[in-house]
Write a protein that holds these residues in place. Structure first.
Motif, short mmCIF file in Angstrom:
data_model
loop_
_atom_site.label_atom_id
_atom_site.label_comp_id
_atom_site.label_asym_id
_atom_site.label_seq_id
_atom_site.Cartn_x
_atom_site.Cartn_y
_atom_site.Cartn_z
N LEU A 186 -11.54 -46.15 93.85
CA LEU A 186 -12.76 -46.75 93.29
C LEU A 186 -12.59 -47.08 91.82
N GLN A 187 -11.88 -46.23 91.09
CA GLN A 187 -11.62 -46.51 89.67
C GLN A 187 -10.83 -47.81 89.52
N ILE A 188 -9.83 -47.99 90.38
CA ILE A 188 -9.02 -49.21 90.31
C ILE A 188 -9.84 -50.41 90.75
N LEU A 189 -10.58 -50.25 91.84
CA LEU A 189 -11.36 -51.37 92.37
C LEU A 189 -12.47 -51.79 91.42
N PHE A 190 -12.99 -50.84 90.64
CA PHE A 190 -14.07 -51.16 89.71
C PHE A 190 -13.66 -52.26 88.74
N TYR A 191 -12.42 -52.18 88.24
CA TYR A 191 -11.97 -53.17 87.27
C TYR A 191 -11.53 -54.47 87.92
N LEU A 192 -11.30 -54.45 89.23
CA LEU A 192 -10.95 -55.67 89.94
C LEU A 192 -12.17 -56.36 90.54
N THR A 193 -13.33 -55.71 90.42
CA THR A 193 -14.58 -56.26 90.94
C THR A 193 -15.44 -56.73 89.78
N PRO A 194 -16.03 -57.92 89.85
CA PRO A 194 -16.82 -58.43 88.72
C PRO A 194 -18.15 -57.71 88.56
N VAL A 195 -18.06 -56.43 88.16
CA VAL A 195 -19.26 -55.64 87.90
C VAL A 195 -19.71 -55.84 86.46
N LEU A 211 -10.74 -62.37 94.20
CA LEU A 211 -12.11 -62.34 94.69
C LEU A 211 -12.17 -62.51 96.20
N TYR A 212 -11.21 -63.26 96.75
CA TYR A 212 -11.23 -63.53 98.19
C TYR A 212 -10.78 -62.33 99.00
N PHE A 213 -10.12 -61.38 98.36
CA PHE A 213 -9.64 -60.19 99.08
C PHE A 213 -10.51 -58.96 98.80
N ASN A 214 -11.57 -59.16 98.03
CA ASN A 214 -12.46 -58.05 97.67
C ASN A 214 -13.72 -58.12 98.54
N PRO A 215 -13.92 -57.18 99.48
CA PRO A 215 -15.05 -57.25 100.39
C PRO A 215 -16.39 -56.98 99.72
N LEU A 216 -16.39 -56.53 98.47
CA LEU A 216 -17.64 -56.22 97.79
C LEU A 216 -18.23 -57.42 97.06
#
Length: 265
Positions: free
Chosen positions: A179-188, A204-209
């Motif tokens: 989740l820490q890694i995904l947080f920075y790869l997700t446009p939060v 963005l196309y590989f991020n299900p969130l």
């Protein structure tokens, strides 16, 4: 499946009481009580707006609701995944005594997270109204199907992570790291356009969130001169497909492992 969901519904007073117990125990003895659920996103939004809003050169009327919508969403995802890992262990005493469907324990985790997310979403709507107002109430109504999809998606995630963590106890720690890694790869904290401008928009196309974030933000964020937009129907389709895939994975995982889980706890 119909009979299984019927059993879950018949146990509704049981799992609803578990959710109420969790909420009461969490805030027992606290001065602010459930106000802490509102204070956290307010504090984080304020700090990040001051620190990163200036760095990114963002208009605060746009950035503040944008950021708070992302942070409240991320807190919900963190609850259903990390909290989901422990949902069977948290309910172990009940599992050993009461032959209820195992899916109610991840449901308990999801509903607790959904309660706090609902408070946060209400705060985002209020902040958007204060910052820029809304041109029309119709985009806000699209939040209803979006939130329903998000609840179903969260329940599926909680089941998947709960089942895996019973068999592989390191799942909880790996989930926190992931989740820490995904947080920075997700446009939060930043707009998705920043990734596209830097040539890594394919992430963005590989991020299900990302589809869920887009559906939540479109009605709440000021885009140019317009305050709130109707989400793209195609994004609903993508989010629905992701939710369906997560639900199928949850059903398969629980169906194959449900009767064996108690022996691994």
């Amino acid at each position: 499946m119909v009979a299984y969901f019927g059993d879950i519904w018949n146990c509704r007073y049981f799992w609803l009481s578990l959710v109420k117990m969790d909420l009461r125990s969490r805030y027992r003895g606290s001065v602010l009580g459930m106000g802490w659920s509102l204070l956290y996103p307010i504090a984080m939004t304020t700090i990040i707006c001051i620190a990163f809003g200036t760095l990114f050169g963002m208009d605060m009327q746009e950035f503040a609701p944008f950021l708070m919508a992302g942070l409240t969403f991320w807190n919900y995802i963190g609850t259903v995944t990390v909290g989901g890992c422990q949902s069977f262990f948290t309910g172990e005493s009940y599992i050993r005594q009461h032959p209820a469907p195992m899916a109610i324990y991840p449901l308990r985790t999801m509903l607790g997270g959904a309660f706090h997310y609902g408070l946060g979403l209400g705060l985002v709507i209020l902040l958007g109204g204060i910052m820029h107002g809304y041109d029309s109430p119709w985009p806000l109504l699209t939040l209803v199907p979006t939130v329903l999809l998000l609840l179903l998606f969260g329940w599926a995630l909680a089941i998947i992570f709960a089942v895996i963590n019973v068999r592989f106890r390191d799942t909880n720690h790996l989930t926190e790291l992931g989740l820490q890694i995904l947080f920075y790869l997700t446009p939060v904290m930043y707009p998705a356009s920043m990734l596209q401008k830097r040539g890594v928009g394919f992430l963005l196309y590989f991020n299900p969130l990302v589809p869920f974030l887009d559906l939540l933000r479109k009605p709440l964020v000021k885009c140019g001169e317009k305050c709130g937009e109707m989400p793209d129907p195609m994004m609903y389709l993508v989010a629905a497909l992701i939710t369906a895939a997560a639900c199928v994975a949850a059903v398969v995982a629980l169906r194959s492992q449900e009767r064996q889980l108690i022996f691994h706890m």
